[in-house]
Scaffold this motif. Structure first.
Motif, PDB file in Angstrom:
ATOM      1  N   LYS A 179      -7.912 -97.684 -56.739  1.00  0.00           N
ATOM      2  CA  LYS A 179      -8.893 -98.766 -56.596  1.00  0.00           C
ATOM      3  C   LYS A 179      -8.318-100.118 -57.020  1.00  0.00           C
ATOM      4  O   LYS A 179      -8.608-101.140 -56.405  1.00  0.00           O
ATOM      5  N   TRP A 188     -12.789 -99.766 -64.451  1.00  0.00           N
ATOM      6  CA  TRP A 188     -12.682 -98.341 -64.136  1.00  0.00           C
ATOM      7  C   TRP A 188     -13.713 -97.569 -64.895  1.00  0.00           C
ATOM      8  O   TRP A 188     -14.025 -96.494 -64.701  1.00  0.00           O
ATOM      9  N   ARG A 192      -8.862 -95.415 -52.761  1.00  0.00           N
ATOM     10  CA  ARG A 192      -9.702 -94.361 -53.326  1.00  0.00           C
ATOM     11  C   ARG A 192      -9.282 -94.023 -54.755  1.00  0.00           C
ATOM     12  O   ARG A 192      -8.101 -93.995 -55.077  1.00  0.00           O
TER      13      ARG A 192
END
Length: 200
Positions: free
Chosen positions: A171, A200, A167
């Motif tokens: 990630k 990201w 999470r």
């Protein structure tokens, strides 16, 4: 201002009172704790003015504004991987004008007020419950658990669960998640290397 003992009591009373339905979590996985009268006495209502980043906010109490640094977590910097996403996640919770409960615990070296933020939620308001923001950030993967005084032992376990589930800032894997204290010490070349390889 709440005493350190009262502040510890607020954190202990809040415990794992997390918002049911947090990213990928079932309500029955998150035990809720009552926000009792004693805990309420150690906290004060404050209005959100602005979210600076995921763990620092401008708050208004009465006619006084102050900068609040959230205890119990360390969130990524704005120029760091997942920093903007973590800030955005908090900004959606702490909208300007929202009233929250703040348990103050002194000042840091930069003159910021240290404290806990408890979010009264519509779904549990009738039961007198709230959500501790620090635990919510760790569960969602938007902050590292940072608890040098070990006031809430469960926070480290919450981080492990978030890491395993990939999470938020986890990630790209644990090795890519650089704690903010270390990130601030990096030069621009090292920071550039960490920005490569993970979307990201």
């Amino acid at each position: 201002m709440a005493s350190p003992l009262a502040f510890r009591w607020v954190l202990a009373a809040a415990g794992l009172a997390l918002l049911a339905g947090c990213v990928g979590l079932r309500g029955d996985e998150l035990p809720a704790a009552s926000f009792t009268a004693r805990a309420a006495a150690a906290a004060e209502a404050a209005r959100v003015v602005r979210v600076i980043d995921a763990d620092t906010y401008i708050m208004l109490s009465g006619s006084t504004t102050y900068r609040l640094r959230l205890l119990g977590v360390d969130a990524p910097e704005q120029d760091q991987a997942f920093g903007p996403q973590a800030t955005d996640s908090v900004a959606r919770l702490l909208t300007p004008g929202r009233v929250v409960l703040v348990a103050r615990a002194g000042l840091d070296l930069y003159g910021r007020t240290l404290g806990a933020v408890l979010l009264p939620t519509a779904t549990v308001a009738a039961a007198g419950r709230s959500v501790p923001l620090d635990s919510l950030l760790v569960v969602r993967g938007w902050a590292w658990a940072f608890d040098p005084n070990r006031m809430v032992a469960e926070r480290a376990a919450q981080q492990i669960v978030a890491q395993r589930a990939g999470r938020g800032l986890w990630k790209c894997g644990v090795s890519q998640a650089v704690p903010p204290k270390l990130w601030r010490s990096f030069n621009s070349e090292i920071k550039r290397r960490y920005r490569v390889g993970c979307t990201w």
